[in-house]
Enzyme design. Structure first.
Site, PDB file in Angstrom:
ATOM      1  CG  HIS A 139      -7.694 -11.892  42.380  1.00 53.56           C
ATOM      2  ND1 HIS A 139      -6.994 -13.081  42.323  1.00 53.56           N
ATOM      3  CD2 HIS A 139      -9.002 -12.240  42.285  1.00 53.56           C
ATOM      4  CE1 HIS A 139      -7.842 -14.095  42.193  1.00 53.56           C
ATOM      5  NE2 HIS A 139      -9.059 -13.600  42.163  1.00 53.56           N
ATOM      6  CG  ASP A 167      -3.646 -13.409  42.152  1.00 56.71           C
ATOM      7  OD1 ASP A 167      -4.054 -14.514  41.725  1.00 56.71           O
ATOM      8  OD2 ASP A 167      -4.340 -12.672  42.869  1.00 56.71           O
TER       9      ASP A 167
END
Length: 462
Positions: free
Chosen positions: A21, A113
């Site tokens: 991520h 995110d």
């Protein structure tokens, strides 16, 4: 080239912890800094080393907001560590607000995110825009989003015992189908009414109400799914800016990207230099996925039975499953990396011809962008959707292990596929070379750079 307008644009970037991520969002950060934005990155102390190369390259316009790693609360009802990780990040709501209110020139938007859906409320509280960054592709993201939309369907499926039961996503282009065992393990463990899961589910659904969304993908790879997301969001503030990969000489160069290699990159590249073009198979299952003892036994047996040269990347936790004498038996054919591998540098080397991959989205993009044929072995998360995209829709890969996460391939058949994958006339190899050209054009003069410029322009206009 940065404009005076964009240089006054301050953006807050909030990463989620796993390397898969963090790395692509930092790649995006690098591109935005080179366009003149001022950026503050919220990052945990344990991941600061991943940001340091960017800070050294952009000391004036890149700032860091470092917090100690939040301790995930013990949440026995959720029974899932990822839920606890997400919940723990919410403890930073007040500290971020305090930082924002004391800043002389605070950010006008936050990009975070897709697991950090709660930052929608944070942005609203601060009076700024929130954008979603997806570390998954548009297809994988869309499937994940659909799963969380209907709790009734979730509860109905939770009682199913048939692991092979197929779910059809008929509202998506190409009507993809996945078996129950191939869907997100997090979603399959959902418990209706559990505070942790309901909190997480709300965040996922809130993503679709954000001001905008950025995908690390490109039109030639997932155009129909980008169009689908735009339709669902009801506006065109959806940007496909990938593949977000560093060049050889940038701050996030290919040998040091994501961390220090477990082997000296020079030694590895020297070994590859001695091999013929397109003669090496690279085997790696990403930063988080592990193999069972049976799976590792099948893989190493296949490598021994095959005639290919190969690089095998193995996690420390999986080393115990490799039989004694394996490295000696494969001799000069094999190069084993025990730990983090400089994957992008490996894939970009002309000697590498195919890639046994778990189909994580970063690995998928890196393989496509390097023109390397994929041999797909998905294990979980969005990986089965990515494998379906590569094999069924783009025809640039071959399945080497189908079924669910615990499936074990036949060693003899896998060895045959390894050998076959390096033949120059494989149609998949020809197609992935063309897709590689499409990816290169997208980021140099095509749709991705246009979307990146559009994204910066929209931010500047705020």
């Amino acid at each position: 080239m940065a404009s005076s307008t964009s240089s006054n644009t301050h953006l807050l970037v909030y990463t989620f912890q796993p390397p898969g991520h963090i790395i692509p969002l930092l790649d995006l950060t690098d591109h935005l800094l080179r366009r003149g934005l001022t950026i503050t990155v919220i990052i945990s102390a344990s991941n600061l080393s991943l940001l340091n190369p960017l800070i050294a390259s952009h000391p004036t316009f890149l700032h860091k907001l470092v917090f100690t790693d939040p301790d995930p609360d013990h949440n026995p009802s959720s029974d899932h560590p990822l839920i606890d990780e997400v919940l723990a990040t919410q403890k930073l709501f007040d500290p971020i607000v305090k930082w924002f209110e004391s800043h002389p020139s605070p950010p006008l938007a936050i990009i975070s995110d897709f697991f950090l859906g709660w930052t929608n409320e944070l942005a609203s509280h601060l009076g700024i825009r929130r954008l979603v960054f997806s570390p998954s592709g548009a297809l994988g993201y869309s499937i994940f989003n659909i799963l969380w939309q209907d709790t009734f369907e979730i509860n109905a499926l939770n009682s199913r015992e048939d692991e092979s039961f197929l779910l059809s996503f008929t509202e998506l282009p190409n009507s993809p189908e996945l078996a129950w065992c191939q869907l997100s393990q997090l979603w399959r463990s959902y418990k209706k009414g559990d505070p942790g899961f309901e909190n997480f589910r709300k965040g996922i659904l809130d993503n679709m109400t954000s001001w905008g969304m950025v995908f690390n993908t490109f039109e030639g790879l997932e155009g129909v799914y980008i169009d689908y997301v735009k339709k669902q969001m009801g506006h065109d503030r959806v940007w496909a800016v990938g593949p977000l990969l560093p060049d050889e000489h940038g701050a996030m160069g290919s040998t040091g990207r994501g961390g220090s290699s477990a082997v000296p990159p020079h030694d590895l590249l020297m070994w590859l230099d001695k091999k013929r073009d397109d003669s090496v198979v690279y085997v790696c299952f990403g930063s988080r996925e592990t193999l069972s003892e049976k799976q590792m036994s099948a893989l190493t047996s296949a490598l021994e039975l095959s005639n290919v040269d190969f690089i095998l990347c193995v996690k420390e936790s999986d080393l115990k499953f490799i039989t004694s004498g394996f490295e000696e038996r494969v001799g000069g054919r094999g190069f084993m990396i025990k730990g983090w591998a400089p994957q992008l540098a490996i894939l970009r080397h002309q000697a590498v011809g195919s890639f046994v991959t778990h189909c994580g989205w970063n690995s998928t993009l890196e393989g496509v962008s390097s023109g390397v044929m994929m041999l797909t072995w998905p294990k979980g998360a969005d990986q089965f959707a990515n494998a379906m995209l590569l094999v069924d829709q783009l025809s640039v890969g071959i399945r080497v292990c189908e079924g669910g996460p615990e499936e074990v391939p036949d060693s003899t058949e896998l060895a045959r596929i390894l050998d076959e994958s390096l033949k120059s006339d494989r149609p998949e190899r020809i197609k992935v070379k063309k897709l590689n050209q499409t990816a290169t054009k997208a980021v140099k003069e095509g749709t991705s750079i246009q979307d990146l410029d559009s994204f910066v322009m929209h931010l500047s206009e705020l």
